[in-house]
Motif scaffolding. Sequence first.
Motif, PDB file in Angstrom:
ATOM      1  N   PHE A  13      -6.136   8.893  -0.927  1.00 12.82           N
ATOM      2  CA  PHE A  13      -5.170   8.735   0.163  1.00 12.82           C
ATOM      3  C   PHE A  13      -3.837   9.250  -0.357  1.00 12.82           C
ATOM      4  CE2 PHE A  13      -1.754   6.543   2.316  1.00 12.82           C
ATOM      5  CZ  PHE A  13      -2.138   6.604   3.649  1.00 12.82           C
ATOM      6  N   GLU A  14      -3.168  10.110   0.425  1.00  7.70           N
ATOM      7  CA  GLU A  14      -1.884  10.643  -0.039  1.00  7.70           C
ATOM      8  C   GLU A  14      -0.821  10.603   1.036  1.00  7.70           C
ATOM      9  OE1 GLU A  14      -1.936  15.432   0.158  1.00  7.70           O
ATOM     10  OE2 GLU A  14      -3.330  14.593  -1.307  1.00  7.70           O
ATOM     11  N   LYS A  15       0.422  10.623   0.577  1.00 16.88           N
ATOM     12  CA  LYS A  15       1.575  10.604   1.480  1.00 16.88           C
ATOM     13  C   LYS A  15       2.772  11.131   0.716  1.00 16.88           C
ATOM     14  CE  LYS A  15       3.775   6.538   2.167  1.00 16.88           C
ATOM     15  NZ  LYS A  15       4.493   6.953   3.179  1.00 16.88           N
ATOM     16  N   CYS A  45      -5.318   1.127   1.122  1.00 23.67           N
ATOM     17  CA  CYS A  45      -5.754   2.046   2.177  1.00 23.67           C
ATOM     18  C   CYS A  45      -6.836   2.995   1.650  1.00 23.67           C
ATOM     19  CB  CYS A  45      -4.550   2.819   2.718  1.00 23.67           C
ATOM     20  SG  CYS A  45      -4.904   3.666   4.257  1.00 23.67           S
ATOM     21  N   ALA A  46      -6.644   3.518   0.447  1.00 24.13           N
ATOM     22  CA  ALA A  46      -7.661   4.389  -0.154  1.00 24.13           C
ATOM     23  C   ALA A  46      -8.977   3.630  -0.307  1.00 24.13           C
ATOM     24  CB  ALA A  46      -7.180   4.913  -1.504  1.00 24.13           C
ATOM     25  N   TRP A  81      -0.286   9.822  -4.356  1.00 18.54           N
ATOM     26  CA  TRP A  81      -1.641   9.601  -3.877  1.00 18.54           C
ATOM     27  C   TRP A  81      -2.311   8.508  -4.703  1.00 18.54           C
ATOM     28  CZ3 TRP A  81      -0.053  14.047  -6.304  1.00 18.54           C
ATOM     29  CH2 TRP A  81      -0.631  14.358  -7.523  1.00 18.54           C
ATOM     30  N   ALA A  82      -3.294   7.898  -4.074  1.00 19.31           N
ATOM     31  CA  ALA A  82      -4.109   6.879  -4.726  1.00 19.31           C
ATOM     32  C   ALA A  82      -5.562   7.314  -4.665  1.00 19.31           C
ATOM     33  CB  ALA A  82      -3.940   5.534  -4.034  1.00 19.31           C
ATOM     34  N   ILE A  98      -8.641   1.533  -9.086  1.00 26.86           N
ATOM     35  CA  ILE A  98      -7.660   2.308  -8.335  1.00 26.86           C
ATOM     36  C   ILE A  98      -6.578   2.836  -9.261  1.00 26.86           C
ATOM     37  CG2 ILE A  98      -7.940   1.435  -5.982  1.00 26.86           C
ATOM     38  CD1 ILE A  98      -6.121  -0.822  -6.580  1.00 26.86           C
ATOM     39  N   GLU A  99      -6.177   4.070  -8.985  1.00 29.69           N
ATOM     40  CA  GLU A  99      -5.095   4.708  -9.718  1.00 29.69           C
ATOM     41  C   GLU A  99      -4.163   5.367  -8.713  1.00 29.69           C
ATOM     42  OE1 GLU A  99      -6.708   6.363 -13.851  1.00 29.69           O
ATOM     43  OE2 GLU A  99      -7.716   7.259 -12.125  1.00 29.69           O
ATOM     44  N   ALA A 100      -2.886   5.436  -9.078  1.00 31.89           N
ATOM     45  CA  ALA A 100      -1.903   6.109  -8.222  1.00 31.89           C
ATOM     46  C   ALA A 100      -1.152   7.132  -9.066  1.00 31.89           C
ATOM     47  CB  ALA A 100      -0.932   5.100  -7.625  1.00 31.89           C
ATOM     48  N   PHE A 101      -0.794   8.230  -8.412  1.00 31.96           N
ATOM     49  CA  PHE A 101      -0.125   9.340  -9.091  1.00 31.96           C
ATOM     50  C   PHE A 101       0.996   9.875  -8.222  1.00 31.96           C
ATOM     51  CE2 PHE A 101      -4.528   9.185 -10.364  1.00 31.96           C
ATOM     52  CZ  PHE A 101      -4.501   9.392 -11.739  1.00 31.96           C
ATOM     53  N   ASP A 102       1.979  10.507  -8.858  1.00 33.31           N
ATOM     54  CA  ASP A 102       2.904  11.358  -8.121  1.00 33.31           C
ATOM     55  C   ASP A 102       2.691  12.779  -8.643  1.00 33.31           C
ATOM     56  OD1 ASP A 102       4.515  11.730 -10.437  1.00 33.31           O
ATOM     57  OD2 ASP A 102       6.021  10.279  -9.776  1.00 33.31           O
TER      58      ASP A 102
END
Length: 126
Positions: A13-15, A45-46, A81-82, A98-102
């Motif tokens: 999931f990205e934004k 959400c992801a 994004w996650a 879960i992982e999140a990145f920029d």
Amino acid sequence: MELKLKIGLTNKFEKVVTKDDSAIKLGSGTLEVFSTPMMVAMMECASKDLVQPFLPEGFSTVGIGLNIKHIAATKVGKKVWAIAKLVEIDRKRLVLSIEAFDEDKKIGEGTHERYIVENEKFIGKL
């Protein structure tokens, strides 16, 4: 209920981070950076979007646990994004990594538990 879920399934999931996603706007901090609550929402959400297509009609999942670290800050305007990965299925309890990145780095990591519920039955108990 037969599930078609399999260990190893992933979803992204990205934004783009806006001022509405900032810590100062949400009241979780005093700086205009991507807030922890919004990072967690993106991770959830992801996870939700990964599982939902595999559930029977009339069923969904609810979050029941989070163990998250927000390890780096992100400026407004950056893409984030996650990625959720299903790592455990225990009857109706699901565990996701879960992982999140920029655009530059990893910004968060952890695990998330979700529970499969029958929508009407769940709402009826409230």
